[in-house]
Design a protein around this motif. Structure first.
Motif, short mmCIF file in Angstrom:
data_model
loop_
_atom_site.label_atom_id
_atom_site.label_comp_id
_atom_site.label_asym_id
_atom_site.label_seq_id
_atom_site.Cartn_x
_atom_site.Cartn_y
_atom_site.Cartn_z
N GLU A 154 44.53 39.72 -65.34
CA GLU A 154 45.97 40.90 -64.75
C GLU A 154 46.42 41.84 -65.99
O GLU A 154 47.03 42.29 -66.79
N LYS A 155 47.76 40.86 -65.79
CA LYS A 155 48.74 41.85 -66.44
C LYS A 155 49.21 41.74 -67.73
O LYS A 155 49.72 42.81 -68.68
N ALA A 156 48.14 40.89 -67.89
CA ALA A 156 48.36 39.89 -68.91
C ALA A 156 47.77 40.93 -70.75
O ALA A 156 46.78 41.06 -71.29
N GLY A 157 46.36 41.62 -68.73
CA GLY A 157 44.93 42.74 -69.66
C GLY A 157 43.89 41.55 -70.75
O GLY A 157 43.55 42.29 -71.25
N ILE A 158 43.76 40.60 -70.19
CA ILE A 158 42.69 39.48 -70.49
C ILE A 158 41.90 39.32 -69.03
O ILE A 158 42.27 39.74 -68.15
N THR A 159 40.98 39.40 -69.48
CA THR A 159 39.72 38.02 -68.31
C THR A 159 40.52 36.51 -68.03
O THR A 159 41.09 36.22 -68.73
N LYS A 160 40.57 36.30 -67.03
CA LYS A 160 40.84 34.92 -66.41
C LYS A 160 40.28 33.86 -67.45
O LYS A 160 40.45 33.08 -67.51
N ARG A 161 38.83 33.50 -67.74
CA ARG A 161 38.01 33.09 -68.65
C ARG A 161 39.33 32.97 -69.93
O ARG A 161 39.38 31.73 -70.37
N THR A 162 39.44 34.72 -70.43
CA THR A 162 40.67 34.32 -72.06
C THR A 162 41.92 33.16 -71.06
O THR A 162 42.55 32.74 -72.41
N LEU A 163 42.25 33.36 -70.23
CA LEU A 163 43.73 32.98 -69.20
C LEU A 163 43.11 30.86 -69.91
O LEU A 163 43.74 30.67 -70.89
N TYR A 164 41.92 31.10 -68.84
CA TYR A 164 41.92 29.72 -69.24
C TYR A 164 41.58 28.72 -70.69
O TYR A 164 41.02 27.66 -71.24
N LEU A 186 51.75 40.45 -79.86
CA LEU A 186 51.95 40.34 -79.63
C LEU A 186 50.27 38.79 -79.87
O LEU A 186 49.44 39.71 -79.58
N SER A 187 50.42 37.87 -79.80
CA SER A 187 49.14 37.12 -79.77
C SER A 187 48.82 37.10 -78.51
O SER A 187 49.73 36.66 -76.99
N THR A 188 47.33 37.04 -78.00
CA THR A 188 46.88 36.78 -76.60
C THR A 188 47.72 35.04 -75.91
O THR A 188 47.92 35.52 -75.28
N ARG A 189 48.05 34.70 -76.52
CA ARG A 189 48.52 33.75 -75.83
C ARG A 189 50.10 34.00 -75.06
O ARG A 189 50.65 33.45 -74.47
N ASP A 190 50.84 34.26 -76.11
CA ASP A 190 51.95 34.79 -76.41
C ASP A 190 51.74 36.54 -74.23
O ASP A 190 52.71 35.57 -74.16
N ARG A 191 51.32 36.49 -75.31
CA ARG A 191 51.28 38.37 -73.88
C ARG A 191 50.83 36.99 -72.58
O ARG A 191 51.24 38.09 -72.35
N ILE A 192 50.11 36.38 -72.58
CA ILE A 192 49.82 35.69 -71.48
C ILE A 192 51.46 34.93 -70.82
O ILE A 192 51.18 35.18 -69.93
N VAL A 193 51.76 34.76 -71.44
CA VAL A 193 53.01 33.38 -71.54
C VAL A 193 54.06 35.01 -70.82
O VAL A 193 54.85 34.70 -69.45
N SER A 194 53.86 35.23 -71.19
CA SER A 194 54.74 37.37 -71.10
C SER A 194 54.74 37.45 -69.76
O SER A 194 55.52 37.87 -69.32
N ALA A 195 53.30 37.64 -70.19
CA ALA A 195 52.75 38.50 -68.46
C ALA A 195 53.23 37.10 -67.53
O ALA A 195 53.91 37.63 -66.42
N ALA A 196 53.10 36.21 -67.42
CA ALA A 196 52.75 34.94 -66.48
C ALA A 196 54.99 34.83 -66.67
O ALA A 196 55.34 35.03 -64.94
N SER A 197 55.95 34.64 -67.60
CA SER A 197 57.06 35.31 -67.51
C SER A 197 57.64 36.66 -66.03
O SER A 197 58.93 35.76 -65.01
N THR A 198 56.82 37.19 -66.80
CA THR A 198 57.95 38.69 -66.03
C THR A 198 56.96 37.92 -64.08
O THR A 198 57.79 38.81 -63.47
N LEU A 199 55.68 37.94 -63.83
CA LEU A 199 55.10 38.02 -62.64
C LEU A 199 55.59 36.56 -61.46
O LEU A 199 56.30 36.53 -61.10
N PHE A 200 56.15 35.42 -62.44
CA PHE A 200 57.06 34.32 -62.13
C PHE A 200 58.62 33.93 -61.52
O PHE A 200 58.94 33.78 -60.59
N TYR A 201 58.55 34.70 -62.46
CA TYR A 201 60.54 35.24 -62.07
C TYR A 201 60.90 35.74 -60.98
O TYR A 201 61.66 35.93 -60.00
N SER A 202 59.61 36.99 -61.04
CA SER A 202 60.03 37.93 -60.22
C SER A 202 59.60 37.67 -58.64
O SER A 202 59.92 38.42 -57.11
N GLU A 203 58.42 37.42 -58.47
CA GLU A 203 57.75 36.75 -57.59
C GLU A 203 57.72 35.45 -56.90
O GLU A 203 57.30 35.12 -55.58
#
Length: 194
Positions: A35-45, A6-23
């Motif tokens: 953390e769930k996407a395995g990236i830094t906060k800076r990369t996310l932004y 997955l691209s970095t962006r897709d990994r971020i959205v996938s991690a967010a989807s799992t967490l947002f839906y469950s919590e």
């Protein structure tokens, strides 16, 4: 055969989807998504200007797969249009019996953002619900039920979204089945008037 990474962006959205839906969106921090996407906060932004943009991407990612699933359930159900619409409700009830089921991500997000009607995620959620309503309207037009298809579609979406809310509240998927029976009776009643 390996699947492409997955691209970095897709990994971020996938991690967010799992967490947002469950919590829930408010309970999940950007740090937790990174953390769930395995990236830094800076990369996310780098990929998302804000958490609000990430929330919008989460819902946007759910839009077409959810509608495609409804269409598949409709097509796989035997019978006339009333039976097929009831089949959508019954398949949703079966999904609601899974322990990880948390309801409709669009409705849950709109409840969390109720005081922010201009939020991008609210617009995406509203657009998704309109697409589902439009699909029901086309289904009813194609069935030539002799009624105003848009009104029947709105009544069906009210039953659908109402059942999402009540099932989530009571943790009892039979409410969704009852809503499916109501939709079935409503559609059959329209067909009987022909």
């Amino acid at each position: 055969m390996t699947t492409p990474a997955l691209s970095t962006r897709d990994r971020i959205v996938s991690a967010a989807s799992t967490l947002f839906y469950s919590e829930g969106i408010r309970a999940v921090s950007v740090d937790a998504v990174a953390e769930k996407a395995g990236i830094t906060k800076r990369t996310l932004y780098y990929h998302f200007d804000s958490k609000d943009d990430l929330i919008a991407a989460y819902l946007d990612r759910r839009d077409q797969p959810n509608l495609a699933l409804f269409k598949r359930w409709f097509c796989e159900t035997e019978g006339d249009v009333a039976d097929k619409v009831r089949g959508v409700f019954f398949n949703l009830a079966a999904s609601a019996r899974h322990p990880r089921w948390k309801g409709c991500g669009f409705l849950r997000t709109s409840a969390e953002l109720a005081n922010m009607p201009g939020h991008p995620a609210m617009k995406i959620g509203a657009a998704h619900k309109r697409r589902v309503e439009d699909w029901f309207s086309c289904v009813f037009e194609d069935a030539d039920l002799g009624v105003h298809a848009r009104t029947l579609a709105r009544q069906t979406i009210l039953l659908l979204d109402g059942s999402f809310a009540v099932v989530l509240l009571h943790r009892d998927p039979s409410y969704m089945e009852t809503a499916g029976e109501a939709a079935h009776a409503l559609i059959r009643g329209c067909a009987a008037r022909l």
